[in-house]
Design a protein around this motif. Structure first.
Motif, PDB file in Angstrom:
ATOM      1  N   LEU A 124      -4.000  10.743  -4.299  1.00 58.93           N
ATOM      2  CA  LEU A 124      -3.356   9.815  -3.945  1.00 58.93           C
ATOM      3  C   LEU A 124      -3.677   8.625  -3.369  1.00 58.93           C
ATOM      4  CD1 LEU A 124      -1.486  12.024  -1.425  1.00 58.93           C
ATOM      5  CD2 LEU A 124      -0.729  11.310  -3.626  1.00 58.93           C
ATOM      6  N   ILE A 125      -3.551   7.388  -4.051  1.00 62.36           N
ATOM      7  CA  ILE A 125      -4.158   6.453  -3.729  1.00 62.36           C
ATOM      8  C   ILE A 125      -2.867   4.644  -3.155  1.00 62.36           C
ATOM      9  CG2 ILE A 125      -6.060   5.945  -5.350  1.00 62.36           C
ATOM     10  CD1 ILE A 125      -4.623   4.327  -6.868  1.00 62.36           C
ATOM     11  N   ASN A 126      -3.333   4.085  -2.373  1.00 65.56           N
ATOM     12  CA  ASN A 126      -2.494   3.634  -2.143  1.00 65.56           C
ATOM     13  C   ASN A 126      -2.587   1.892  -3.049  1.00 65.56           C
ATOM     14  OD1 ASN A 126      -4.340   3.576   0.921  1.00 65.56           O
ATOM     15  ND2 ASN A 126      -1.899   3.518   1.271  1.00 65.56           N
ATOM     16  N   GLY A 127      -1.106   2.867  -4.053  1.00 67.37           N
ATOM     17  CA  GLY A 127      -1.469   2.032  -5.843  1.00 67.37           C
ATOM     18  C   GLY A 127       0.289   0.830  -5.555  1.00 67.37           C
ATOM     19  N   ASP A 130      12.565  -3.188  -5.887  1.00 70.63           N
ATOM     20  CA  ASP A 130      11.478  -4.116  -7.361  1.00 70.63           C
ATOM     21  C   ASP A 130      10.126  -3.871  -6.557  1.00 70.63           C
ATOM     22  OD1 ASP A 130      10.242  -5.083  -9.354  1.00 70.63           O
ATOM     23  OD2 ASP A 130      10.448  -6.521  -8.036  1.00 70.63           O
ATOM     24  N   ALA A 131       9.783  -2.251  -7.072  1.00 70.84           N
ATOM     25  CA  ALA A 131       7.685  -1.844  -6.774  1.00 70.84           C
ATOM     26  C   ALA A 131       7.268  -2.318  -8.276  1.00 70.84           C
ATOM     27  CB  ALA A 131       7.904  -0.831  -7.286  1.00 70.84           C
ATOM     28  N   SER A 132       5.986  -2.428  -7.387  1.00 73.22           N
ATOM     29  CA  SER A 132       4.896  -3.227  -8.744  1.00 73.22           C
ATOM     30  C   SER A 132       3.782  -2.771  -8.038  1.00 73.22           C
ATOM     31  CB  SER A 132       4.549  -4.412  -8.434  1.00 73.22           C
ATOM     32  OG  SER A 132       3.999  -5.030  -7.408  1.00 73.22           O
ATOM     33  N   PRO A 133       2.922  -2.357  -9.309  1.00 73.23           N
ATOM     34  CA  PRO A 133       1.103  -2.166  -9.329  1.00 73.23           C
ATOM     35  C   PRO A 133       0.234  -3.420  -8.073  1.00 73.23           C
ATOM     36  CG  PRO A 133       2.206  -2.076 -10.843  1.00 73.23           C
ATOM     37  CD  PRO A 133       2.754  -2.583 -11.045  1.00 73.23           C
ATOM     38  N   ASN A 134      -0.515  -2.807  -7.198  1.00 76.42           N
ATOM     39  CA  ASN A 134      -0.940  -3.660  -6.423  1.00 76.42           C
ATOM     40  C   ASN A 134      -2.974  -3.707  -6.930  1.00 76.42           C
ATOM     41  OD1 ASN A 134      -2.183  -0.959  -5.326  1.00 76.42           O
ATOM     42  ND2 ASN A 134      -1.860  -1.929  -3.410  1.00 76.42           N
ATOM     43  N   SER A 135      -3.086  -3.069  -7.955  1.00 81.17           N
ATOM     44  CA  SER A 135      -4.265  -3.118  -9.032  1.00 81.17           C
ATOM     45  C   SER A 135      -3.967  -3.380 -10.258  1.00 81.17           C
ATOM     46  CB  SER A 135      -4.379  -1.852  -8.401  1.00 81.17           C
ATOM     47  OG  SER A 135      -6.022  -1.549  -9.594  1.00 81.17           O
ATOM     48  N   SER A 136      -4.937  -4.534 -10.491  1.00 82.10           N
ATOM     49  CA  SER A 136      -5.422  -4.114 -11.951  1.00 82.10           C
ATOM     50  C   SER A 136      -5.883  -3.422 -12.955  1.00 82.10           C
ATOM     51  CB  SER A 136      -5.441  -5.963 -11.735  1.00 82.10           C
ATOM     52  OG  SER A 136      -6.899  -6.404 -11.000  1.00 82.10           O
ATOM     53  N   ASN A 137      -6.848  -2.556 -11.921  1.00 84.37           N
ATOM     54  CA  ASN A 137      -7.923  -1.881 -12.862  1.00 84.37           C
ATOM     55  C   ASN A 137      -6.668  -1.314 -13.573  1.00 84.37           C
ATOM     56  OD1 ASN A 137      -9.126   0.555 -13.772  1.00 84.37           O
ATOM     57  ND2 ASN A 137      -9.511   1.044 -11.806  1.00 84.37           N
ATOM     58  N   PRO A 138      -7.273  -1.649 -15.203  1.00 81.08           N
ATOM     59  CA  PRO A 138      -6.475  -0.666 -16.829  1.00 81.08           C
ATOM     60  C   PRO A 138      -6.674   0.346 -16.663  1.00 81.08           C
ATOM     61  CG  PRO A 138      -8.669  -1.993 -17.176  1.00 81.08           C
ATOM     62  CD  PRO A 138      -8.730  -2.229 -15.489  1.00 81.08           C
ATOM     63  N   ASN A 194       1.017  -1.362   0.011  1.00 78.37           N
ATOM     64  CA  ASN A 194       0.009  -0.017   0.033  1.00 78.37           C
ATOM     65  C   ASN A 194       1.192   1.477   0.066  1.00 78.37           C
ATOM     66  OD1 ASN A 194      -2.756  -1.331   0.375  1.00 78.37           O
ATOM     67  ND2 ASN A 194      -2.059  -1.488   2.332  1.00 78.37           N
ATOM     68  N   ILE A 195       1.811   1.526  -1.101  1.00 82.51           N
ATOM     69  CA  ILE A 195       2.750   2.054  -1.498  1.00 82.51           C
ATOM     70  C   ILE A 195       2.020   3.770  -1.860  1.00 82.51           C
ATOM     71  CG2 ILE A 195       4.278   3.715  -2.008  1.00 82.51           C
ATOM     72  CD1 ILE A 195       6.280   1.319  -0.998  1.00 82.51           C
ATOM     73  N   ARG A 255       3.559   4.200 -14.279  1.00 78.36           N
ATOM     74  CA  ARG A 255       5.079   5.536 -14.327  1.00 78.36           C
ATOM     75  C   ARG A 255       5.240   5.139 -12.099  1.00 78.36           C
ATOM     76  NH1 ARG A 255       0.805   9.661 -15.431  1.00 78.36           N
ATOM     77  NH2 ARG A 255       0.737   9.294 -12.744  1.00 78.36           N
ATOM     78  N   ASN A 256       4.154   5.407 -11.529  1.00 76.50           N
ATOM     79  CA  ASN A 256       4.828   5.573 -10.125  1.00 76.50           C
ATOM     80  C   ASN A 256       5.959   4.186  -9.903  1.00 76.50           C
ATOM     81  OD1 ASN A 256       3.063   7.138  -8.156  1.00 76.50           O
ATOM     82  ND2 ASN A 256       1.980   6.350  -9.441  1.00 76.50           N
ATOM     83  N   GLU A 257       5.954   3.460 -10.401  1.00 78.57           N
ATOM     84  CA  GLU A 257       6.502   1.948 -10.156  1.00 78.57           C
ATOM     85  C   GLU A 257       7.566   2.053 -10.378  1.00 78.57           C
ATOM     86  OE1 GLU A 257       7.477  -1.824 -12.085  1.00 78.57           O
ATOM     87  OE2 GLU A 257       5.426  -1.340 -11.486  1.00 78.57           O
ATOM     88  N   TRP A 258       8.602   3.654 -11.564  1.00 86.17           N
ATOM     89  CA  TRP A 258       9.954   3.468 -12.291  1.00 86.17           C
ATOM     90  C   TRP A 258      10.087   4.159 -10.820  1.00 86.17           C
ATOM     91  CZ3 TRP A 258       7.010   4.519 -17.529  1.00 86.17           C
ATOM     92  CH2 TRP A 258       7.222   3.187 -18.545  1.00 86.17           C
ATOM     93  N   LEU A 259       9.794   5.746 -10.936  1.00 90.72           N
ATOM     94  CA  LEU A 259       9.780   6.725  -9.683  1.00 90.72           C
ATOM     95  C   LEU A 259      10.086   5.936  -8.741  1.00 90.72           C
ATOM     96  CD1 LEU A 259       9.626  10.006  -9.111  1.00 90.72           C
ATOM     97  CD2 LEU A 259       7.312   9.285  -8.135  1.00 90.72           C
ATOM     98  N   VAL A 260       9.185   4.952  -7.827  1.00 91.89           N
ATOM     99  CA  VAL A 260       9.938   4.221  -6.543  1.00 91.89           C
ATOM    100  C   VAL A 260      10.898   3.716  -6.816  1.00 91.89           C
ATOM    101  CG1 VAL A 260       9.390   2.438  -5.075  1.00 91.89           C
ATOM    102  CG2 VAL A 260       7.722   4.846  -5.282  1.00 91.89           C
TER     103      VAL A 260
END
Lengths: 707, 188
Positions: free
Chosen positions: A554-557, A589-597, A513-514, A605-610
């Motif tokens: 912002l979301i816990n994405g 190593d970050a990854s989205p926690n939602s599969s919402n397209p 939930n970052i 974009r946030n994954e790269w940022l982190v």
């Protein structure tokens, strides 16, 4: 554990902290040790200790945490002039200066000026700013000569210290008034450190009382712009402080301390002024020479009653006032903290510490130009009040001479997410006196801050959409959940004879939930989006003459895993020459926690940022030499690999200090920092509106005189 | 969960705040109910005791007896440590550590007297009574040597050092080894 007395040359060095005698309730065997000392040894002995890890004193060697101690000698001999600079010594601590007065400091990832996963305490007073989600490092200062030590725990310290101690705890501890008696004058001048001076006086009162007062002032030159011209982001501060301690009764210690400060900095901002007649991007402008005044003060009272070797009570109360006249928002914040702690041994071999704490914070916001605090209906709201209370406990179990097990937990109630529970378990295996292995498992949370839930930041972040710039606004989300961390650590320490020491820590952290920023479904003013460029690209209707605005929230994405290694090696090469090498390696190593397209691109974009926030590797080499005729020479090389997101390539920096002691009380020194670097960028970012400037080579001369 | 508008949550907060404060206060009050079980000995106590033990090796008394009695005046954690040096030997004499009250005839009972944690009036009157008597007076009380005490222990920084009032010692026919005088922070 056998006490060893090292030559005074090593006194107060890290070696000393390891070898020296630290009192531990579980040890009875050393009782007669002191009687075997000579009188000369007895009067030259001192006793360092470490308190941050377990909230009671223990030997550094046996701490079941990745703890690193910056000693007062380290601070004085490195020539650092501020707390952030000193933190560069810590393995794995990534310290980057973004402009004259803004720092990004963090450890184990998430390097940002809004670093919010680190708890910073000065004499037990927490100095985190919830409105900006970070630490205003430019006002966290004290007399450098009076810092006893800075204890840094990398990794979660949440069970004992509270939420936001997710990636680490920094605990700055100043010397007792009893240890700083007499007068001290420290004066210096240089090209970047234009002028600084401090005076401290310590004296006695009554039968058991000591006091000290100090004043300090400095004026630092601005950094450089990319083109080499002066950025004018000077930094000036004045500060007065005091500390006093006395014993109202034989078993009671009372300490009262506080300080007052005021100062100004002039960081340049790039902002958009809506009220200007507009042509193209002209409404976007760089504001230079705007003063950002800050002032504040605090008072800390600490009472401790010692019942016996194995029982004591303490109570701490803190009041703190902070006023920040920033162009983006004027913030005034007062807080009151109270903490009670009780240590005792309910049964043999169990050391139990438990405590309660309560904090209330009051805010008043005005002139909310770019950082707008809002109520739940999106209307500007100029004040708020938050409460936080918690209960913590730790049981430290001595299984036998070699094994030690400790459980701790913290229950906390906050305004944003309600109840949070943070447990931790640690196991220490003292293979022998010179070798320790430890392991730790913990859960920690980072609760949402005011800035992430109730603040709209607008007209300070710009993105290029192709044809022109656009404004990115970020609205806080009241429904944010806490970021959660499960952390696993392993550590190994060994003392090879009296000359070499090794400390290695490995960690694996799982975050859930970052917080990530994603497109909002509504404009900041509550109106609906328009889609002039197709269904995937919602913007807010530009107002007269305005740039287009892309609203985000912002979301816990994200989820993330980080793992890495931190190494410290100390080597006493000669009795007059000490070396310390640190190295850290970190992978995120970050990854989205939602599969919402509809969120896919934003979360990517946030994954790269982190993943690209931090440098993958850092290393430092510090050398301390005591040369003949009271000359002292120190140098410090530190390297950092590239920080992709900040756009900063890898660099190596060199600092040097040469000092001559005329006698015990008078020392002259010459310090050079960032040698051979005409100028160097250490950090850039887009969300604060602050312009990044570059660090220049710095020289200064200093005189320290105590009498 | 947002609680800015949620009245019941606000009430809960108020109640919980009250409960927290009440429990804090009651815990604090409760803490005073405890009796001192056993005073804690700090490293400072241990070092001071060791220093007192070592000091005796540098002093010559006019009469040399088989035993050397150190009397202790005052209450506190260091007493536990001082009792540990009872029956140890120093320069061929056996130490005996005994605790006394302020009215004891020290000059009859003691070779050395350690005073701590006691009011200044008592300290001054005891020193007055012992003026010129061959009893080595030691204390960690501030300004002890200024009052005419012989050896004052003092914590400064993380170290413990001592001052000597050699005039008082000489008047009491005690002779202090020059090595000890060299180690002292100040000598009067």
């Amino acid at each position: 554990m056998k006490t060893q007395l090292l030559p005074s040359i090593l006194a107060s060095s890290l070696f000393f902290a390891i070898n020296a005698h630290a009192d531990h309730p579980a040890q009875e065997s050393e009782d007669d040790d002191f009687l075997d000392f000579s009188l000369e040894e007895l009067i030259s002995l001192d006793i360092p200790d470490v308190t941050s890890v377990s909230r009671k004193k223990q030997r550094l060697m046996d701490s079941a945490a990745a703890i690193y101690v910056i000693t007062s000698e380290d601070i004085l001999r490195s020539g650092v002039t501020s707390i952030p600079e000193a933190l560069r010594m810590v393995p794995g601590m990534q310290v980057a200066r973004m402009n004259g007065n803004t720092w990004s400091i963090s450890t184990r990832g998430f390097n940002y000026i809004f670093a919010n996963k680190l708890l910073v305490l000065i004499d037990g007073r927490t100095v985190y700013s919830p409105l900006f989600s970070g630490v205003n490092w430019d006002v966290q200062d004290t007399l450098m000569e009076d810092i006893d030590r800075i204890e840094v725990i990398r990794g979660p310290g949440a069970a004992l210290w509270g939420a936001n101690a997710v990636n680490g705890v920094i605990n700055v501890i100043t010397k007792k008034a009893a240890d700083t008696q007499g007068s001290l004058v420290s004066l210096g001048a240089g090209n970047e450190e234009k002028a600084f001076g401090a005076y401290r006086y310590g004296g006695e009162f009554g039968e058991t009382g000591f006091y000290k007062v100090y004043v300090k002032t400095f004026e630092r030159d601005g950094l450089a712009k990319t083109d080499g011209s002066d950025a004018n982001d000077d930094w000036k501060m004045k500060r007065v402080g005091f500390k006093t301690e006395w014993k109202p009764a034989a078993d009671t210690d009372f300490t009262l301390l506080g300080d007052l400060y005021e100062g100004t900095t002039r960081p340049a901002l790039t902002i958009f002024k809506n009220d200007e007649p507009f042509a193209g991007d002209k409404g976007m402008q760089m504001l230079e020479n705007i003063s950002r005044d800050q002032r504040g003060g605090n008072l800390i009272a600490h009472w401790k009653k010692t019942v016996s070797d194995t029982e004591d009570y303490s109570l701490r109360a803190v009041i703190d006032d902070y006023q920040n006249f920033d162009y983006r928002v004027t913030e005034k914040r007062q807080s009151f903290d109270m903490e009670f702690q009780h240590y005792f041994q309910p049964i043999e071999n169990h050391d139990l510490v438990w405590g309660l704490s309560f904090r209330r914070t009051w805010y008043q916001m005005s002139d909310m130009r770019n950082i707008i605090h809002r109520d739940e209906n999106g209307q500007p709201k100029d004040s708020r009040q938050d409460n936080l209370y918690s209960l913590f406990a730790q049981d430290d179990i001595t299984l036998n001479h070699h094994w030690n097990l400790s459980f701790s937990a913290r229950y906390e109630h906050n305004e944003f997410t309600g109840k949070e529970f943070q447990p931790n378990a640690k196991l220490t295996w003292k293979v022998n006196d010179n070798r320790t292995l430890w392991a730790s498992v913990s859960k920690a949370v980072k609760t949402p801050s005011v800035s992430e839930t109730a603040v709209l930041s607008d007209n300070i972040t710009f993105v290029n959409t192709g044809p022109s710039n656009a404004i990115l606004s970020i609205a806080g989300n009241q429904k944010l959940q806490s970021e959660e961390l499960n952390a696993f650590e392993l550590g190994y320490r060994e003392q090879f004879g009296s000359l070499f020491r090794l400390d290695v820590t490995g960690f694996y952290n799982q975050y859930k939930n970052i917080v990530a920023y994603v497109e909002a479904s509504k404009c900041p003013d509550g109106s609906s989006l328009i889609y002039p460029l197709g269904p995937d690209f919602g913007i807010c209707q530009p107002k007269n003459n305005s740039l287009i605005s892309l609203p985000s929230t912002l979301i816990n994405g994200l989820d993330a895993a980080t793992y890495g290694l931190e190494i410290v090696a100390d080597w006493q090469a000669k009795d007059w020459w000490k070396l310390q090498l640190t190295y850290s390696w970190l992978q995120v190593d970050a990854s989205p926690n939602s599969s919402n397209p509809s969120l896919a691109y934003a979360l990517k974009r946030n994954e790269w940022l982190v993943e690209d926030l931090n440098a993958k590797q850092t290393a430092t080499l510090r050398s301390s030499m005591n040369l003949p005729n009271q000359w002292y020479f120190d140098f410090w090389i530190r390297g950092m690999s590239n920080m992709k997101n900040a756009g900063v390539p890898g660099y190596t920096a060199l600092d040097m200090r040469l000092a001559k002691k005329i006698n015990d009380n008078l020392e002259l020194s010459l310090v050079a920092q960032n040698l051979f670097d005409k100028q160097r960028a250490e950090f850039t970012e887009v969300f604060s509106g602050l312009s990044a400037t570059e660090i220049e080579e710095s020289w200064y001369a200093q005189i320290r005189w105590s009498f | 969960m947002s609680i800015f508008t949620n009245a019941s949550a606000k009430a809960t907060i108020k109640v919980t705040t009250k409960v927290t404060i009440i429990s804090l206060v009651s815990v604090i009050l409760f803490s005073f109910q405890f009796n001192t079980a056993r005073a804690a000995t700090s490293p400072e106590d241990k070092i001071k005791t060791a220093i007192i033990f070592k000091l005796t090796k540098f002093i010559s008394w006019p009469k040399k007896t088989q035993s050397l009695t150190i009397c202790v005046l005052g209450e506190g954690s260091i007493n536990n440590e001082l009792h540990k040096i009872n029956r140890k030997s120093t320069m061929g004499r056996r130490l005996s550590v005994t605790h006394r009250n302020a009215n004891s005839p020290f000059e009859k009972l003691c070779d050395a007297l350690f005073i701590h944690n006691i009011d200044n009036v008592t300290v001054k009157s005891v020193l007055k009574r012992l003026e010129g008597k061959p009893v080595l007076t030691i204390s960690d009380i501030r300004s002890f040597v200024d009052y005419g005490g012989m050896i004052g222990l003092k914590r400064s920084g993380k170290k413990i050092n001592f001052s000597i009032n050699n005039t008082s010692a000489t008047n009491a026919s005690l002779s202090i080894n020059s090595r000890l005088l060299k180690l002292a922070k100040t000598v009067k």
